[in-house]
Design a protein around this motif. Structure first.
Motif, PDB file in Angstrom:
ATOM      1  N   ASP A 219       0.823  -1.211   0.000  1.00  0.00           N
ATOM      2  CA  ASP A 219       0.000   0.000   0.000  1.00  0.00           C
ATOM      3  C   ASP A 219       0.857   1.260   0.000  1.00  0.00           C
ATOM      4  O   ASP A 219       0.603   2.204  -0.756  1.00  0.00           O
ATOM      5  N   ARG A 223       1.186   3.882  -3.377  1.00  0.00           N
ATOM      6  CA  ARG A 223       0.756   5.280  -3.283  1.00  0.00           C
ATOM      7  C   ARG A 223       1.862   6.225  -3.739  1.00  0.00           C
ATOM      8  O   ARG A 223       1.621   7.164  -4.504  1.00  0.00           O
ATOM      9  N   ARG A 283      -9.614   0.191   1.859  1.00  0.00           N
ATOM     10  CA  ARG A 283      -9.527  -0.929   0.920  1.00  0.00           C
ATOM     11  C   ARG A 283     -10.526  -0.756  -0.228  1.00  0.00           C
ATOM     12  O   ARG A 283     -10.236  -1.094  -1.382  1.00  0.00           O
ATOM     13  N   GLU A 286      -9.082   1.868  -2.586  1.00  0.00           N
ATOM     14  CA  GLU A 286      -7.962   1.320  -3.350  1.00  0.00           C
ATOM     15  C   GLU A 286      -8.467   0.388  -4.449  1.00  0.00           C
ATOM     16  O   GLU A 286      -7.989   0.424  -5.586  1.00  0.00           O
ATOM     17  N   TYR A 314      -8.620  -6.976  -2.533  1.00  0.00           N
ATOM     18  CA  TYR A 314      -8.922  -6.153  -1.359  1.00  0.00           C
ATOM     19  C   TYR A 314     -10.198  -6.581  -0.633  1.00  0.00           C
ATOM     20  O   TYR A 314     -10.283  -6.447   0.588  1.00  0.00           O
TER      21      TYR A 314
END
Length: 417
Positions: A219, A223, A283, A286, A314
């Motif tokens: 994660d 990003r 989640r 994302e 996810y």
């Protein structure tokens, strides 16, 4: 003393070979790179006479050029068996294979990687070209630099380079303390600087080491890498006309792309399960993001594959994730110019074949769609989704999640939809 002189000559040669192969692939230079790697690995196991001959050859060629390369290859070739025997006898460092690195990119991008196989092999070879006395940290940094420089993948090159270097350290018995935030900060550096301490070599295979690292760092890395690459983009209207045309979405699918929002997915999940479900917002956000391309969105089917794989990874809701993923990806396809030809009785098995990694999502999607008519009218997203839920009602019942499953960390309860 001759050994020290040979080490210096090898180190200089390694620098020359690395510089040349970073620019282009050349058969003779690649052959030399393999020889140099084996000599560097097994240097202390070579006889004094072979060491002397190799040193003489390196000193004789002087600055290495294309013209001098055949003579040097001839000398290395004459001692090929001795070189290979010495390299096999020496303690070998564990390096990742192209397949290991490919799998790491697959897990980062949540879709089958697009990559240049030759550049990947060349990057890993360059990553193994280190001076004979290089320690683990230097070798990890060299591997990181090589993958980062050649960038064999379409996306997530920096993240995969870092993960490969960290996996190398663990595979060879070196421990490190690195938070996800600190790992993400390293993506901005061209060289890797990390404090290590000796430990026990990991008994795991590289794919398993990579999997654990990705679970911990993914994660944060994704990003930062997305932000870095977004900042490097040139606006489409600033490009010359030929380049602009090349980057426009391909004809066929809807000329103006449409996407499902977070609220659309919450609504779909609520309709499927019959009531609002608890979910993890981070989640869910994302997973929703995977509809978008890493750079320019040009391929509807590829984006649909990424979206499906990302969502199944996810699974943000407490219940109904499989059904929501099915309707979500089919809706995305329908609103972007494709007709879905997935028989209702096969829909559950189709979705499970992707979820259980028995079939790549891109291959699965290509098997069930055709381009829709250009005259087809635009329909609201939720209307499309509702018709799909009616059509695949039987599959949705079959795909109901275990009601005891819950999203990881900080679930929220949805409010107004």
């Amino acid at each position: 003393m001759p050994m020290d002189t040979l080490k210096l000559a090898l180190t200089e040669l390694i620098g020359t070979v690395r510089e040349r192969l970073q620019e282009e692939s050349n058969t003779d230079w690649l052959t030399l790179a393999h020889f140099v790697r084996e000599v560097s690995t097994g240097l202390t196991h070579l006889s004094d006479s072979v060491q002397a001959e190799l040193l003489h050859a390196l000193q004789a060629v002087g600055p290495l050029t294309d013209g001098a390369l055949p003579a040097l290859l001839e000398v290395f070739g004459a001692y090929q068996k001795a070189i290979q025997r010495a390299a096999a006898t020496a303690d070998r460092w564990r390096y990742p294979t192209p397949r290991d690195v490919w799998l790491a990119n697959e897990r980062m991008s949540l879709a089958p990687p697009r990559y240049d196989a030759e550049r990947l092999r060349r990057a890993l070879l360059l990553g193994m070209l280190t001076p004979p006395d290089a320690d683990a940290a230097q070798r990890a940094s060299t591997l990181y630099e090589a993958l980062n420089t050649l960038q064999p993948f379409e996306e997530y090159n920096r993240s995969v380079a870092l993960l490969s270097a960290l996996a190398f350290l663990q595979a060879n018995g070196f421990e490190f303390k690195l938070t996800p935030a600190a790992a993400a900060d390293m993506l901005r550096a061209d060289q890797l600087h990390i404090k290590t301490q000796p430990g026990a070599p990991s008994p795991l295979a590289y794919p398993d080491i990579m999997e654990a690292l990705i679970a911990h760092y993914r994660d944060a890395l994704s990003r930062v890498e997305r932000a870095m690459n977004t900042g490097q983009l040139v606006k489409l209207n600033a490009l010359p006309v030929p380049a602009r045309a090349e980057w426009q979405p391909a004809p066929g699918p809807a000329s103006r792309w449409r996407y499902l929002t977070v609220q659309d997915l919450i609504w779909i999940n609520t309709v499927i399960t019959g009531m609002p479900q608890r979910y993890n917002y981070d989640r869910l956000e994302e997973a929703t993001y995977y509809q978008y391309s890493y750079r320019q969105s040009m391929d509807v089917l590829l984006q649909a594959a990424r979206f499906l794989w990302g969502y199944l990874t996810y699974r943000p809701f407490a219940k109904g994730n499989l059904g929501t993923g099915l309707i979500g990806v089919l809706t995305f396809l329908e609103i972007n110019g494709y007709e879905v030809h997935l028989p209702p009785e096969r829909a559950a098995e189709w979705l499970l074949s992707v979820a259980q990694r028995r079939k790549h999502p891109l291959s699965a999607i290509r098997q069930i769609v055709t381009l829709s008519s250009p005259s087809r009218k635009s329909v609201p997203v939720r209307e499309v989704a509702y018709h799909l839920m009616e059509r695949y009602e039987m599959a949705l019942h079959y795909l109901e999640d275990d009601p005891t499953s819950t999203p990881a960390a900080t679930p929220r309860t949805s409010g107004q939809l």
